[in-house]
Motif scaffolding. Sequence first.
Motif, PDB file in Angstrom:
ATOM      1  N   GLY A  74     -52.190  -5.242  -3.404  1.00 41.98           N
ATOM      2  CA  GLY A  74     -52.304  -5.143  -4.521  1.00 41.98           C
ATOM      3  C   GLY A  74     -51.027  -4.987  -5.744  1.00 41.98           C
ATOM      4  N   MET A  75     -49.882  -4.296  -5.044  1.00 43.65           N
ATOM      5  CA  MET A  75     -48.835  -3.918  -5.580  1.00 43.65           C
ATOM      6  C   MET A  75     -48.183  -4.753  -6.531  1.00 43.65           C
ATOM      7  SD  MET A  75     -49.105  -0.672  -5.029  1.00 43.65           S
ATOM      8  CE  MET A  75     -50.599   0.044  -3.861  1.00 43.65           C
ATOM      9  N   LEU A  76     -48.783  -6.077  -6.606  1.00 41.63           N
ATOM     10  CA  LEU A  76     -47.952  -7.519  -7.807  1.00 41.63           C
ATOM     11  C   LEU A  76     -49.314  -7.524  -8.789  1.00 41.63           C
ATOM     12  CD1 LEU A  76     -46.156  -8.767  -4.856  1.00 41.63           C
ATOM     13  CD2 LEU A  76     -44.795  -7.033  -6.525  1.00 41.63           C
ATOM     14  N   ARG A  77     -49.918  -6.959  -8.697  1.00 43.15           N
ATOM     15  CA  ARG A  77     -50.736  -7.044 -10.048  1.00 43.15           C
ATOM     16  C   ARG A  77     -51.427  -6.008 -10.878  1.00 43.15           C
ATOM     17  NH1 ARG A  77     -52.500  -9.344  -5.280  1.00 43.15           N
ATOM     18  NH2 ARG A  77     -54.305  -7.937  -4.854  1.00 43.15           N
ATOM     19  N   ARG A  78     -51.031  -6.007 -11.950  1.00 40.94           N
ATOM     20  CA  ARG A  78     -50.739  -5.106 -12.977  1.00 40.94           C
ATOM     21  C   ARG A  78     -52.275  -4.746 -13.088  1.00 40.94           C
ATOM     22  NH1 ARG A  78     -48.828  -4.249 -18.276  1.00 40.94           N
ATOM     23  NH2 ARG A  78     -47.231  -6.309 -17.906  1.00 40.94           N
TER      24      ARG A  78
END
Length: 321
Positions: A315-319
């Motif tokens: 989930g680190m590439l989703r705001r």
Amino acid sequence: MRQSSTSFSPISRRSIAAGILAVVLTAGLPGLALAQAKDAMTPIAAPPQPDAIVLDTGPLPGKTVKETWYNQYGSTFTRNVTIATLTPFLPDPARATGAAVVIAPGGGFRTLSMQNEGWDLARALSGRGVAAFVLKYRLRQTPADMPGFERAMKEMFSSIPKSAPKIAATGPAADLAPQIEDARAAFALIRKRAAGWNVDPDRIGMIGFSAGAMLTMATALQAHDAKPAFIGNIYGPLGPATVSADAPPLFVVIAADDPLFGDKSFELIDSWRAAKRPVEFHLYERGGHGFGMYKKATTSTGWYDAFVAWLDMHGMLRRRN
């Protein structure tokens, strides 16, 4: 520059010294030892670093040799770092996901592969919306002149036992105390400025290469106030470690033909699994040591894409709203 405001797995000092000395000879090189290298180390002027922020850990006491820079294999290195800095590579605010990562280049704690294992990765990650921060941590001193530096490294290489024992994932706390202090200061600074940098204070991770991987592991396992949200160990030692029940997700990369750690223990993976903590392990057939962001004709070059996919899975590439 702008001024900003640990138990280890048992291992002998000789063993850890052997690992550190071996790392410095190959960190940042495409799998070649210094004794075999044909490209000379070429001194250069310090490159512009307008965004570098001086950390508040102060200068190493009693150190007299000044920081210098050099090129080798088309990449940029520094050594004799006595004052730690942190350089932000921030994404376009419209693309920022809120995730961030502290990057610790390798170099055996005597030099730092700033370009191949620092700036190049930081630029790539910021392009994916992840705020990246390159940590130029303080180093042990080496001879001021380049010939003396090269001779010292060759002499140390020749003194390393041919059958070095397995190396723990971290080194003795006393040996890494200044570097751990620098890493803690980096996390504190990012959290302090999180709002201005569009960073979520709870989604700051750390990734390190070789000796930088040792620092990453030490930061995660010993500097409890840093609390990395995730960590990456890129061709660092993979000996056993004491893993807490809340240890961060771990991403590991190494090549089977790595001359330092490829044929040693992979017990770090078992330690993470025994603690029931998330871990992803990529063992590449070939790649040597120090491949970093170099483009090579081996599958190890794919580690970066795998790392980005892993960040996305967590989930680190989703705001976050």
